[in-house]
Design a protein around this motif. Sequence first.
Motif, mmCIF file in Angstrom:
data_model
loop_
_atom_site.group_PDB
_atom_site.id
_atom_site.type_symbol
_atom_site.label_atom_id
_atom_site.label_comp_id
_atom_site.label_asym_id
_atom_site.label_seq_id
_atom_site.Cartn_x
_atom_site.Cartn_y
_atom_site.Cartn_z
ATOM 1 N N THR A 49 -21.379 30.219 -94.805
ATOM 2 C CA THR A 49 -21.088 29.010 -94.040
ATOM 3 C C THR A 49 -22.278 28.070 -94.180
ATOM 4 O OG1 THR A 49 -22.114 29.585 -91.919
ATOM 5 C CG2 THR A 49 -19.910 30.483 -92.359
ATOM 6 N N MET A 50 -22.104 26.837 -93.728
ATOM 7 C CA MET A 50 -23.196 25.866 -93.752
ATOM 8 C C MET A 50 -23.788 25.644 -92.367
ATOM 9 S SD MET A 50 -23.481 25.360 -96.891
ATOM 10 C CE MET A 50 -24.780 24.127 -96.743
ATOM 11 N N ASP A 51 -23.527 26.572 -91.446
ATOM 12 C CA ASP A 51 -23.962 26.397 -90.062
ATOM 13 C C ASP A 51 -25.480 26.251 -89.931
ATOM 14 O OD1 ASP A 51 -21.335 26.606 -89.357
ATOM 15 O OD2 ASP A 51 -21.467 28.663 -88.613
ATOM 16 N N ILE A 83 -18.628 23.649 -98.326
ATOM 17 C CA ILE A 83 -19.381 22.445 -97.977
ATOM 18 C C ILE A 83 -18.440 21.316 -97.559
ATOM 19 C CG2 ILE A 83 -20.839 20.612 -98.926
ATOM 20 C CD1 ILE A 83 -22.129 22.808 -100.704
ATOM 21 N N LEU A 84 -17.405 21.079 -98.343
ATOM 22 C CA LEU A 84 -16.509 19.967 -98.052
ATOM 23 C C LEU A 84 -15.713 20.209 -96.774
ATOM 24 C CD1 LEU A 84 -15.180 19.061 -101.623
ATOM 25 C CD2 LEU A 84 -17.045 18.000 -100.328
ATOM 26 N N GLU A 87 -17.819 19.447 -93.886
ATOM 27 C CA GLU A 87 -18.319 18.069 -93.922
ATOM 28 C C GLU A 87 -19.847 18.025 -93.897
ATOM 29 O OE1 GLU A 87 -16.376 15.732 -90.910
ATOM 30 O OE2 GLU A 87 -14.488 15.669 -92.045
ATOM 31 N N THR A 88 -20.477 19.045 -94.480
ATOM 32 C CA THR A 88 -21.928 19.061 -94.645
ATOM 33 C C THR A 88 -22.316 18.062 -95.730
ATOM 34 O OG1 THR A 88 -22.017 21.408 -94.046
ATOM 35 C CG2 THR A 88 -23.915 20.513 -95.242
ATOM 36 N N PRO A 89 -23.315 17.238 -95.506
ATOM 37 C CA PRO A 89 -23.755 16.324 -96.563
ATOM 38 C C PRO A 89 -24.068 17.088 -97.848
ATOM 39 C CG PRO A 89 -24.792 15.737 -94.489
ATOM 40 C CD PRO A 89 -24.080 17.027 -94.248
ATOM 41 N N ALA A 97 -22.766 17.788 -109.861
ATOM 42 C CA ALA A 97 -21.655 16.834 -109.750
ATOM 43 C C ALA A 97 -20.446 17.340 -110.514
ATOM 44 C CB ALA A 97 -22.081 15.471 -110.288
ATOM 45 N N GLN A 98 -20.683 17.919 -111.679
ATOM 46 C CA GLN A 98 -19.591 18.432 -112.499
ATOM 47 C C GLN A 98 -18.900 19.624 -111.835
ATOM 48 O OE1 GLN A 98 -21.728 19.164 -116.122
ATOM 49 N NE2 GLN A 98 -22.164 16.983 -116.441
ATOM 50 N N ILE A 99 -19.677 20.481 -111.163
ATOM 51 C CA ILE A 99 -19.085 21.610 -110.444
ATOM 52 C C ILE A 99 -18.199 21.106 -109.310
ATOM 53 C CG2 ILE A 99 -19.623 23.546 -108.900
ATOM 54 C CD1 ILE A 99 -22.006 24.173 -110.709
ATOM 55 N N MET A 100 -18.654 20.078 -108.585
ATOM 56 C CA MET A 100 -17.819 19.512 -107.524
ATOM 57 C C MET A 100 -16.541 18.929 -108.110
ATOM 58 S SD MET A 100 -18.586 16.635 -104.563
ATOM 59 C CE MET A 100 -18.788 15.245 -105.687
ATOM 60 N N ALA A 101 -16.666 18.184 -109.204
ATOM 61 C CA ALA A 101 -15.485 17.578 -109.813
ATOM 62 C C ALA A 101 -14.480 18.648 -110.225
ATOM 63 C CB ALA A 101 -15.891 16.735 -111.018
ATOM 64 N N ARG A 102 -14.971 19.700 -110.851
ATOM 65 C CA ARG A 102 -14.062 20.755 -111.316
ATOM 66 C C ARG A 102 -13.454 21.516 -110.138
ATOM 67 N NH1 ARG A 102 -14.114 25.922 -114.215
ATOM 68 N NH2 ARG A 102 -12.271 25.836 -115.553
ATOM 69 N N ALA A 103 -14.242 21.725 -109.081
ATOM 70 C CA ALA A 103 -13.705 22.388 -107.887
ATOM 71 C C ALA A 103 -12.550 21.600 -107.296
ATOM 72 C CB ALA A 103 -14.809 22.576 -106.850
#
Length: 243
Positions: A49-51, A83-84, A87-89, A97-103
């Motif tokens: 988690t991002m807690d 993360i998304l 809503e963690t920054p 960035a590429q990993i986020m795009a592919r996810a």
Amino acid sequence: MSSENSPKKVLIVMHQATSDPGRVGEVIRTRGFELDLRIPAIGDPLPATMDDHAAAIILGGPMSANDDHEDYIRAETKLIDVILRSETPYLGICLGAQIMARALGAKVCEHHEGYREIGYYLLTPTEVGSPLFTEPMQAYQWHREGFDLPTGATLLAQGELFPNQACRVGKNAYGIQFHPEVTEAMNRRWATKAAHMLSDPGAQSAEAQFNGRRLHDTGLRAWLDNFLDHWLPVQASVSNDTL
């Protein structure tokens, strides 16, 4: 959540034992945050988690977001969802960035004519790029792959060879293709250790990179400071004696 109780750690995911968070790490520390450095490629676990984190960054690396055979790439791709959802920054730099795009279902691939961006290249803001991109700027790059814009993402800055240079997903998740974290020492180390790549189509010579740094690094540093002012929760960096 009050600033006194807000998490003070920023998760930074790197990809090699010799990796360095560079200037991004330096300026985040000066803003009162602790760096939680993890390298899943050599066995470091990622949080479930991002807690406990105020923000998260995934840096670049020589591998590909398409390397599904690597456990750590799959783990980092799953972390994007965590993360998304929370809503963690988030800031993804190059590979991050590429990993986020592919996810998010977007394509990550090489330039169709084999070009690379290695050195300084012009970024142009889109109409909605402000306040993070207020004017065209030269940014330091080192990559052979780019990303398609995920569905629902907002394009903030564009380039000529790789059109998608910066985007926002949701409220506070960003992917950038360029490298504001690179210090002069990192620049020289990359240009030496990966000198064989400087003859690739589109790549700039080491001398051109160093000259570009003298001309453009002040502007890139100013961009990073402006970005962090918008990206990290302001209250998380307020000292207790000002409350």
